[in-house]
Design a protein around this motif. Structure first.
Motif, PDB file in Angstrom:
ATOM      1  N   GLU A   1       1.452   0.805  -6.964  1.00  9.82           N
ATOM      2  CA  GLU A   1       1.673  -0.079  -8.106  1.00  9.82           C
ATOM      3  C   GLU A   1       2.863   0.348  -8.949  1.00  9.82           C
ATOM      4  O   GLU A   1       3.691  -0.473  -9.344  1.00  9.82           O
ATOM      5  CB  GLU A   1       0.419  -0.165  -8.977  1.00  9.82           C
ATOM      6  CG  GLU A   1       0.538  -1.288  -9.993  1.00  9.82           C
ATOM      7  CD  GLU A   1      -0.524  -1.260 -11.064  1.00  9.82           C
ATOM      8  OE1 GLU A   1      -1.153  -0.220 -11.263  1.00  9.82           O
ATOM      9  OE2 GLU A   1      -0.709  -2.303 -11.713  1.00  9.82           O
TER      10      GLU A   1
ATOM     11  N   HIS B   1      -3.965   0.989  -7.628  1.00 10.30           N
ATOM     12  CA  HIS B   1      -4.213  -0.444  -7.485  1.00 10.30           C
ATOM     13  C   HIS B   1      -3.982  -0.954  -6.069  1.00 10.30           C
ATOM     14  O   HIS B   1      -4.474  -2.001  -5.706  1.00 10.30           O
ATOM     15  CB  HIS B   1      -3.361  -1.226  -8.485  1.00 10.30           C
ATOM     16  CG  HIS B   1      -3.723  -0.948  -9.902  1.00 10.30           C
ATOM     17  ND1 HIS B   1      -4.457  -1.821 -10.658  1.00 10.30           N
ATOM     18  CD2 HIS B   1      -3.503   0.136 -10.687  1.00 10.30           C
ATOM     19  CE1 HIS B   1      -4.633  -1.303 -11.859  1.00 10.30           C
ATOM     20  NE2 HIS B   1      -4.069  -0.122 -11.905  1.00 10.30           N
ATOM     21  N   PHE B   2      -3.190  -0.240  -5.298  1.00 12.06           N
ATOM     22  CA  PHE B   2      -2.972  -0.659  -3.891  1.00 12.06           C
ATOM     23  C   PHE B   2      -3.319   0.484  -2.952  1.00 12.06           C
ATOM     24  O   PHE B   2      -3.226   1.632  -3.315  1.00 12.06           O
ATOM     25  CB  PHE B   2      -1.507  -1.077  -3.673  1.00 12.06           C
ATOM     26  CG  PHE B   2      -1.136  -2.310  -4.446  1.00 12.06           C
ATOM     27  CD1 PHE B   2      -1.630  -3.557  -4.062  1.00 12.06           C
ATOM     28  CD2 PHE B   2      -0.329  -2.235  -5.560  1.00 12.06           C
ATOM     29  CE1 PHE B   2      -1.300  -4.681  -4.769  1.00 12.06           C
ATOM     30  CE2 PHE B   2       0.010  -3.363  -6.263  1.00 12.06           C
ATOM     31  CZ  PHE B   2      -0.485  -4.590  -5.884  1.00 12.06           C
TER      32      PHE B   2
ATOM     33  N   ALA C   1      -3.085  -6.119  -0.169  1.00  9.69           N
ATOM     34  CA  ALA C   1      -2.419  -4.813  -0.010  1.00  9.69           C
ATOM     35  C   ALA C   1      -1.546  -4.762   1.246  1.00  9.69           C
ATOM     36  O   ALA C   1      -0.598  -3.992   1.314  1.00  9.69           O
ATOM     37  CB  ALA C   1      -3.469  -3.700   0.031  1.00  9.69           C
TER      38      ALA C   1
ATOM     39  N   SER D   1      -4.474  -5.703  -6.599  1.00 11.58           N
ATOM     40  CA  SER D   1      -4.728  -6.049  -5.205  1.00 11.58           C
ATOM     41  C   SER D   1      -5.799  -7.134  -5.168  1.00 11.58           C
ATOM     42  O   SER D   1      -6.679  -7.199  -6.011  1.00 11.58           O
ATOM     43  CB  SER D   1      -5.164  -4.815  -4.417  1.00 11.58           C
ATOM     44  OG  SER D   1      -6.449  -4.432  -4.795  1.00 11.58           O
TER      45      SER D   1
ATOM     46  N   VAL E   1     -12.659  -6.820  -6.529  1.00  8.45           N
ATOM     47  CA  VAL E   1     -11.705  -5.749  -6.821  1.00  8.45           C
ATOM     48  C   VAL E   1     -12.103  -5.070  -8.130  1.00  8.45           C
ATOM     49  O   VAL E   1     -12.334  -3.865  -8.173  1.00  8.45           O
ATOM     50  CB  VAL E   1     -10.259  -6.295  -6.928  1.00  8.45           C
ATOM     51  CG1 VAL E   1      -9.290  -5.173  -7.278  1.00  8.45           C
ATOM     52  CG2 VAL E   1      -9.851  -6.980  -5.630  1.00  8.45           C
TER      53      VAL E   1
ATOM     54  N   LYS F   1       0.828  -1.203   0.000  1.00 10.72           N
ATOM     55  CA  LYS F   1       0.000   0.000   0.000  1.00 10.72           C
ATOM     56  C   LYS F   1       0.868   1.260   0.000  1.00 10.72           C
ATOM     57  O   LYS F   1       0.530   2.254  -0.632  1.00 10.72           O
ATOM     58  CB  LYS F   1      -0.877  -0.032   1.255  1.00 10.72           C
ATOM     59  CG  LYS F   1      -2.263   0.496   1.032  1.00 10.72           C
ATOM     60  CD  LYS F   1      -3.152   0.193   2.208  1.00 10.72           C
ATOM     61  CE  LYS F   1      -4.541   0.728   1.942  1.00 10.72           C
ATOM     62  NZ  LYS F   1      -5.536   0.135   2.824  1.00 10.72           N
TER      63      LYS F   1
END
Lengths: 304, 304
Positions: free
Chosen positions: A8, A303-304, B97, B129, A55, A4
């Motif tokens: 990404e 993405h995270f 994540a 993720s 997701v 996180k």
């Protein structure tokens, strides 16, 4: 460090740093597709895209047809962004054992329906049991060396263009049923000297920054010129939301003028000039109708 | 119908039935790899394999290095089973994540370590993720048309052989650190007329049945001849457990004699003749040392 924290882009840079390839690899990690030299006349394109329940889609709100369609559409869009033709796909599925077989049939209906449209052959795959639904599709394509285009070729003075209209893709459900811009991309690379191209998956602000970074240039776009979809809830949606899967590309001014004068056969979508490529030192900017200049920060999908 | 009821083989047959391909597709769904005609001298091989936390490995008991290693090893093993050379790979990751970045580094260390060993270049991928760790690897390779071999070419009268020893792969942890038999497979197809080959992923009983079914033949193997690993807890383990990733292959008697007389350079593993290919009507059998014949049921790994 947690993923996180890294994000990404940081993760991809970290991975790419330590990877060794050889001279057959024309483009590797960091591009929409990997590019391999097969012969003097033929390059091979390979891309892979994963969709995960919870997701990328909610299983209860999304039809299996749409999941299948999108899983292949992402890969075809990546091939389009390199100027290539998609030919084959393999499909890896992680499926909860209690899933009805008809749901899997539905996923394949979506895949095959899009496959037929672009003549992409499904040639294999893998099936596994999993807790959550996962679908990962690798798409293989080809491109002539002189038509290869990528996100890293933008040149100072290039005009920045986009196909179609932007924003509201999630809200309208367009992100699940979009048509990859493969025919448009082919028409562009066949008829114009396109210096760089990327498909808009993470949002205009983020993908323009990707393109500028990989090309080692700056860019400025004009707020007033950005084509906004009627589905977009605001200007910011068109700028940042992502999953539009339109093409963002750059070409020299003289080529941009030719394109504006007469669109090639096969392109029905609007193509809009939204800005230009500038020196790296200038960064990536957005200019409003009063001439006020702001930094264009990548506010698209994380993405995270 | 639930997937559990249909089973993996049923699912693959169901999928394969409705898929249309063209004449460039030499082998499609149902083989270890898809095979595409590139030119008269070159066929392209493409395979994809997914590993899922909690299904294929337990995250707490498995090192990230092993997860990475295995994720690439499965694909290389598939390429080997077709007689080909693995060249490139793309890696799709679904990552929680909260996962430490060092865990992802470890996965890539495993991938790169095996990649270096077989000169497989990592050229791209996708990161997402996810709740559970998912890793899906597509491997691309090539094979000369005359060296292409597959699970569907076994002929009546062929001798059935296996490389190495079987059983106990899970218990010993060998399933996470196995070396794909690519060098052995290449030495075999270069030096002998191999009619069919498959990698033992689901267990000898299951994979021999796969081979027989796809080749439209029967097979009989001799219980006494099956090479059992010291890790195997029982004979049944060697017969059924799976994840050995050894090669099961068949070749004409005259070729089998040549192979038994002198192994080619590059093969250090034992190669054992365990039976022969017979008429389809006879089915797939196992014979014990008292001459008692039993049906050999596929008791290997069930994916659903």
């Amino acid at each position: 460090m947690r993923l996180k924290t890294l994000g990404e882009v940081g993760l991809i840079e970290r991975i790419a740093k330590k990877i060794k390839v050889d001279k057959t690899v024309i483009r590797g990690i960091g591009e929409d597709c990997a590019v391999i030299r097969l012969s003097k006349k033929k390059l091979l394109l390979l891309t892979i895209d994963m969709l995960i329940e919870g997701v990328h889609f909610k299983a209860k709100e999304t039809s299996p047809f749409q999941i299948g369609w999108k899983s292949l559409a992402c890969g075809i869009s990546d091939i389009a962004a390199m100027g290539g033709v998609a030919e084959y796909a393999v499909v890896s599925l992680g499926l909860p054992a209690k899933l009805p077989v008809e749901f899997v049939d539905g996923i394949y209906k979506g895949i095959k329906s899009l496959g037929r449209r672009f003549d992409v052959k499904i040639i294999g795959g893998d099936t596994n049991s999993s807790k959550e639904l996962v679908i990962d599709v690798a798409v293989l394509g080809f491109v002539e060396p002189r038509r290869l285009v990528s996100r890293s070729g933008a040149k100072i003075g290039d005009i920045v263009c986009v196909t179609g209209v932007l924003g509201g893709s999630y809200k309208s459900g367009r992100h699940l049923k979009f048509v990859p811009r493969l025919k448009e991309a082919r028409a562009l690379v066949k008829n114009y000297r396109v210096n760089s191209m990327i498909d808009l998956s993470d949002g205009l602000s983020t993908d323009l920054n990707h393109m500028a970074k990989e090309s080692e240039v700056g860019a400025c776009i004009y707020k007033e010129l950005i084509p906004i979809s009627k589905d977009a809830s605001s200007f910011d949606a068109a700028l940042n939301e992502g999953e539009d899967f339109e093409l963002l590309f750059t070409l020299p001014l003289i080529e941009a003028r030719r394109l504006a004068a007469k669109k090639p056969n096969g392109i029905r979508l609007p193509i809009t000039q939204i800005g230009e490529i500038i020196d790296k030192k200038m960064g990536v900017k957005i200019i409003d109708r009063f001439g006020r200049v702001k930094e264009l920060k990548p506010k698209g999908y994380r993405h995270f």
